[in-house]
Design an enzyme around this catalytic site. Structure first.
Site, PDB file in Angstrom:
ATOM      1  N   ARG A 261     -10.186 -51.443 -35.025  1.00 30.39           N
ATOM      2  CA  ARG A 261      -9.398 -51.437 -33.792  1.00 30.39           C
ATOM      3  C   ARG A 261      -9.757 -52.624 -32.915  1.00 30.39           C
ATOM      4  O   ARG A 261     -10.929 -52.912 -32.687  1.00 30.39           O
ATOM      5  CB  ARG A 261      -9.634 -50.131 -33.024  1.00 30.39           C
ATOM      6  N   ARG A 276     -17.793 -47.344 -29.031  1.00 30.49           N
ATOM      7  CA  ARG A 276     -16.494 -47.996 -29.176  1.00 30.49           C
ATOM      8  C   ARG A 276     -16.628 -49.303 -29.943  1.00 30.49           C
ATOM      9  O   ARG A 276     -16.965 -50.333 -29.384  1.00 30.49           O
ATOM     10  CB  ARG A 276     -15.880 -48.251 -27.784  1.00 30.49           C
ATOM     11  N   GLU A 348     -15.773 -37.589 -26.526  1.00 33.97           N
ATOM     12  CA  GLU A 348     -14.800 -37.314 -27.584  1.00 33.97           C
ATOM     13  C   GLU A 348     -15.363 -37.689 -28.962  1.00 33.97           C
ATOM     14  O   GLU A 348     -15.923 -38.759 -29.161  1.00 33.97           O
ATOM     15  CB  GLU A 348     -13.528 -38.126 -27.336  1.00 33.97           C
ATOM     16  N   SER A 351     -10.019 -35.815 -32.486  1.00 30.08           N
ATOM     17  CA  SER A 351      -8.745 -35.618 -31.823  1.00 30.08           C
ATOM     18  C   SER A 351      -7.792 -35.068 -32.868  1.00 30.08           C
ATOM     19  O   SER A 351      -7.606 -35.680 -33.916  1.00 30.08           O
ATOM     20  CB  SER A 351      -8.246 -36.964 -31.286  1.00 30.08           C
ATOM     21  N   ARG A 390     -19.702 -41.685 -34.276  1.00 27.36           N
ATOM     22  CA  ARG A 390     -20.006 -40.882 -33.090  1.00 27.36           C
ATOM     23  C   ARG A 390     -20.816 -39.635 -33.463  1.00 27.36           C
ATOM     24  O   ARG A 390     -21.583 -39.127 -32.648  1.00 27.36           O
ATOM     25  CB  ARG A 390     -18.711 -40.495 -32.361  1.00 27.36           C
TER      26      ARG A 390
END
Length: 424
Positions: A261, A276, A348, A351, A390
């Site tokens: 990303r 991130r 988070e 999802s 994560r």
RNA sequence: GGAGACGUGGCCGAGUGGUCGAAGGCGCUCCCCUGCUAAGGGAGUAGGCGGUUUGUAGCCGUCUCGAGGGUUCGAAUCCCUUCGUCUCCGCCA
């Protein structure tokens, strides 16, 4: 993508859905394009029918040797030919215009999605485990670097910011976490393991909704291909242009892949540590279902992701995302947030989204209901089960010991071959 | 990367300019017959768009023979481009 016929049937409902989304798109602009398109299709079909009829007469005349009649008919069709071509071009242009207008429009959301502005308005639906309180808790960066197994500087030399190099037991831990997750999902939850490409053409990204609107979030190669931001893209697009039989559903797939990303809109956010990254690995879950089954499947998928955290004994809470925080393609999304003692907050880690037919329409993925002639669009769901990086962060911070070593969670001990990670 | 071959309906496979959305076979569905661990007969069996319609039934029009473009009154059939598959060579994990 929305179905223009559904919009036509109830423009007010569409407008209301867009208002909830904070989108300025309205039905009227789309319907006027469609009205032009339909009128053009009709004119085009009529002209084509006429041309076809005359051409058949020519064929018949030639066959019977009536050259004069053939010549007369050929003269007759001359003007019509240009007209047909003109209308075909017009129809194509209007269809493309409508398509391009529909592509950037976000999905409508389920009625029970709470109204809200941003992540602060998400609604907690349940909570599991006791958040660990650790005196003088360190965050994963301090822990990993002290172990000598997490190297951000080395990664920066190779690739720049937002990359990490893992070594020794942390490199192995990455593999162990992913293996644990894949085994759970395949052996206990019936997901089929898939090993997809991470480099894809533009079409699959249009199919799942990353394109055309979010092009700046993706890494593009000089060959015009893109690095996949999630295996959702490849797994979901496996049903692209397919017509499945009802017995094949639900189709459940899982994959462990590297995800890429650009994080274009995240400058300055989460710059420390592994939260991130430009590249991270994730175990993805994708389900393809009938429209009737997607709601239950969404709950099931979410519980599959939750089970990973339970077995790792990591406290988490499950959030129902509000209208201001939900993703472009999703109608309803649960986020799982894991407790991170080093940061003193829930973050988070998964999802899970039900996209209804939104993606299926974009990629033309359908199924045929038993005893029904017309195929219908499938529903697609995707969820992280879980983000591996994560998860490692969560394990480091939750299982840290006073001496800086890391206890290995019980379920990972067989895969790690040890019960403690310590500086070697 | 070089050379060649090929890409047709769920599958196999015909079709090289004229009523072909497409023979035949297999598979599948329904019906009939037969009374036996099998066979026979008949019918049907792609998708998109648009129209008609209360209707995702039926009917009508049109488009689609990997995809896109072109030639032609007319293309699965000819030409160009492109994607994919296979074979041989080269290279390589």
């Amino acid at each position: 993508m929305h179905d223009i016929r559904v919009i036509k049937d109830d423009p007010a409902a569409f407008d209301a859905a867009m208002v909830r989304r904070g989108s300025e798109v309205r039905a009227s602009s789309l319907l006027s394009i469609d009205a032009q398109r339909v009128a053009t299709v009709k004119a085009m079909n009529d002209a084509q029918a006429e041309q076809k009829a005359i051409s058949k007469r020519i064929g018949a005349a030639k066959a019977s040797g009536d050259e004069a009649a053939a010549q007369a008919a050929m003269a007759e069709v001359g003007a019509l030919k240009d007209r047909v071509k003109e209308l075909e071009d017009e129809e194509r242009a209007l269809a493309a215009q409508l398509h391009n207008a529909l592509l950037p429009i976000p999905n409508a959301m389920d009625d029970d999605v709470p109204t809200g502005a941003d992540e602060n308005d998400n609604v907690e639906v349940r909570r599991w485990g006791d958040p660990r309180t650790i005196p003088d808790a360190k965050d994963h960066v301090d822990l990993g670097e002290a172990l000598g197994m997490m190297d951000f500087e080395g990664a920066a030399k190779l690739s720049g910011a937002r990359f990490v190099v893992l070594k020794s037991d942390l490199a192995k831990l990455e593999r162990a976490i992913a293996t644990f997750m894949l085994n759970l999902h395949t052996e206990e939850f019936g997901y089929q393991e898939v090993m997809p490409p991470v480099l894809v053409n533009a079409d699959p990204l249009v199919g799942t909704g990353q394109l055309p609107k979010f092009e700046e979030d993706a890494f593009k190669t000089t060959e015009g291909q893109y690095l996949t931001p999630t295996a959702e893209v490849t797994l979901t697009n496996l049903v692209r242009e397919e017509i499945l039989s009802e017995e094949e559903l639900p189709k459940r797939m899982t994959a462990w892949t590297q995800c890429f990303r650009a994080e274009a809109g995240s400058a300055g956010r989460d710059t420390r540590g592994m939260i991130r990254m430009h590249q991270f690995s994730k175990v993805e879950l994708v389900s393809i279902t009938t429209p009737e089954a997607s709601k239950d499947e969404h709950e099931r998928m979410t519980s599959c992701a939750e089970e990973v955290l339970k077995r790792l004994d990591l406290a988490f809470r499950t959030m129902l995302l509000c209208t201001g925080d939900i993703g472009f393609a999703s109608a309803r999304t649960y986020d799982l947030e894991v407790w991170l003692p080093g940061q003193g907050q829930y973050r988070e880690i998964s999802s899970c989204s039900n996209c209804h037919a939104f993606q299926a329409r974009r990629m033309n993925g359908r199924y045929r209901k038993e005893g029904q002639k017309k195929p219908d669009f499938v529903h697609t769901l995707n969820g992280s089960g879980l983000a591996v990086g994560r998860t490692m962060v969560a394990i480091l911070e939750n299982y840290q010991q006073a001496d800086g070593s890391i206890a290995v969670p019980d379920v990972l001990k067989p895969l790690m071959g040890k019960d403690r990670i310590e500086r070697g």
